[in-house]
Write a protein that holds these residues in place. Sequence first.
Motif, PDB file in Angstrom:
ATOM      1  N   ASP A 134     126.014 -26.824  48.819  1.00  0.00           N
ATOM      2  CA  ASP A 134     127.215 -27.036  47.879  1.00  0.00           C
ATOM      3  C   ASP A 134     126.600 -26.689  46.474  1.00  0.00           C
ATOM      4  OD1 ASP A 134     128.743 -28.041  49.905  1.00  0.00           O
ATOM      5  OD2 ASP A 134     127.922 -30.055  49.534  1.00  0.00           O
ATOM      6  N   ILE A 135     125.427 -26.172  46.474  1.00  0.00           N
ATOM      7  CA  ILE A 135     124.694 -25.818  45.052  1.00  0.00           C
ATOM      8  C   ILE A 135     124.394 -24.124  45.068  1.00  0.00           C
ATOM      9  CG2 ILE A 135     122.830 -26.177  43.610  1.00  0.00           C
ATOM     10  CD1 ILE A 135     122.678 -28.926  44.870  1.00  0.00           C
ATOM     11  N   ASP A 136     124.908 -23.532  43.945  1.00  0.00           N
ATOM     12  CA  ASP A 136     124.631 -22.430  43.441  1.00  0.00           C
ATOM     13  C   ASP A 136     123.548 -22.129  42.584  1.00  0.00           C
ATOM     14  OD1 ASP A 136     126.939 -21.197  45.027  1.00  0.00           O
ATOM     15  OD2 ASP A 136     128.186 -22.391  43.076  1.00  0.00           O
TER      16      ASP A 136
ATOM     17  N   VAL B 165     120.756 -20.378  46.723  1.00  0.00           N
ATOM     18  CA  VAL B 165     120.590 -21.247  45.737  1.00  0.00           C
ATOM     19  C   VAL B 165     119.473 -20.579  44.609  1.00  0.00           C
ATOM     20  CG1 VAL B 165     119.938 -23.639  44.543  1.00  0.00           C
ATOM     21  CG2 VAL B 165     120.906 -23.336  46.835  1.00  0.00           C
TER      22      VAL B 165
ATOM     23  N   HIS C 287     128.375 -24.021  41.298  1.00  0.00           N
ATOM     24  CA  HIS C 287     128.371 -25.451  40.898  1.00  0.00           C
ATOM     25  C   HIS C 287     126.742 -25.611  40.879  1.00  0.00           C
ATOM     26  CE1 HIS C 287     132.408 -26.096  42.706  1.00  0.00           C
ATOM     27  NE2 HIS C 287     131.899 -25.397  43.660  1.00  0.00           N
ATOM     28  N   ALA C 288     126.264 -26.414  40.189  1.00  0.00           N
ATOM     29  CA  ALA C 288     124.920 -26.820  39.817  1.00  0.00           C
ATOM     30  C   ALA C 288     124.489 -28.143  40.256  1.00  0.00           C
ATOM     31  CB  ALA C 288     124.717 -26.960  38.034  1.00  0.00           C
ATOM     32  N   GLY C 289     123.111 -28.223  40.458  1.00  0.00           N
ATOM     33  CA  GLY C 289     122.343 -29.311  40.994  1.00  0.00           C
ATOM     34  C   GLY C 289     121.152 -29.381  40.009  1.00  0.00           C
TER      35      GLY C 289
ATOM     36  N   LEU D 240     120.294 -24.516  40.604  1.00  0.00           N
ATOM     37  CA  LEU D 240     119.523 -25.758  40.780  1.00  0.00           C
ATOM     38  C   LEU D 240     118.320 -25.835  39.565  1.00  0.00           C
ATOM     39  CD1 LEU D 240     118.689 -28.343  42.313  1.00  0.00           C
ATOM     40  CD2 LEU D 240     116.815 -26.997  43.132  1.00  0.00           C
TER      41      LEU D 240
ATOM     42  N   ILE E 240     127.295 -33.561  38.712  1.00  0.00           N
ATOM     43  CA  ILE E 240     126.449 -32.895  39.612  1.00  0.00           C
ATOM     44  C   ILE E 240     125.604 -33.503  40.457  1.00  0.00           C
ATOM     45  CG2 ILE E 240     126.604 -30.671  38.017  1.00  0.00           C
ATOM     46  CD1 ILE E 240     123.709 -31.081  37.415  1.00  0.00           C
TER      47      ILE E 240
ATOM     48  N   LEU F 253     119.154 -32.917  48.635  1.00  0.00           N
ATOM     49  CA  LEU F 253     120.187 -32.461  47.873  1.00  0.00           C
ATOM     50  C   LEU F 253     121.313 -31.704  48.713  1.00  0.00           C
ATOM     51  CD1 LEU F 253     118.353 -31.012  44.602  1.00  0.00           C
ATOM     52  CD2 LEU F 253     120.236 -32.518  44.734  1.00  0.00           C
TER      53      LEU F 253
END
Length: 215
Positions: free
Chosen positions: A113-115, A32, A62-64, A117, A84, A109
């Motif tokens: 699944d997050i690239d 991440v 994918h963002a978070g 953050l 997200i 979180l």
Amino acid sequence: MHHIDVSIEQDVFDANNKLAHKNYHTLRDNNVRGFDLLGAVGSGKTALIENLVPLLEEKGLHAGAIAGDVWGDDDFQRIVATGIPAVNANTGKECHLDAHLVEHSLESLPLKDIDVLFIENVGNMVCPTDFSLGAEKRIVVISTTEGDDVVNKHPMMFRNGTIAVINKIDLAEYVGCRINRMEEDIHRYNPIMPVFKTDLKTGEGVSELMDEILR
């Protein structure tokens, strides 16, 4: 007495930096990339996330987010509306996020699944500066409506930042703001800091900024 106060303050910073280092490795171990967003209330930190999420999705990323606020969940609700995963991190009375709060937020979180953050700090131009969170880059967002002397009044935020964003460029002429003065001040305090000018209502300047963030 003064010596004791200084020692306690140093202990707080040291403890925070150790946790920030741990957060950095937690993010890295999960592949991440973490970005700390700093700026005043209303500068455009949440709007920047709203603009970046669809552009990241176009790239298959994918963002978070962690939404930092003293109280309430207004920014959190806006971020969640983008689809997200996000955590609302209220500081209670502190004017900044710290590495401990971020550590707890990371536990909630789905990091696998997050690239990318985004850690949106509390809207403040002073307090967050000294508290590292474990992000790889610090993005400082200012707006023309804060006045063209805003950089000169908050030099440490730029000395410790990685990327500068001057937002609300569409309003500069209406509020008498000289954007080149802001840019000159940024480079006086941080000569190598890239500066991006955005209008987050139209998305102007965001794709160029994203390229720099991901570089």
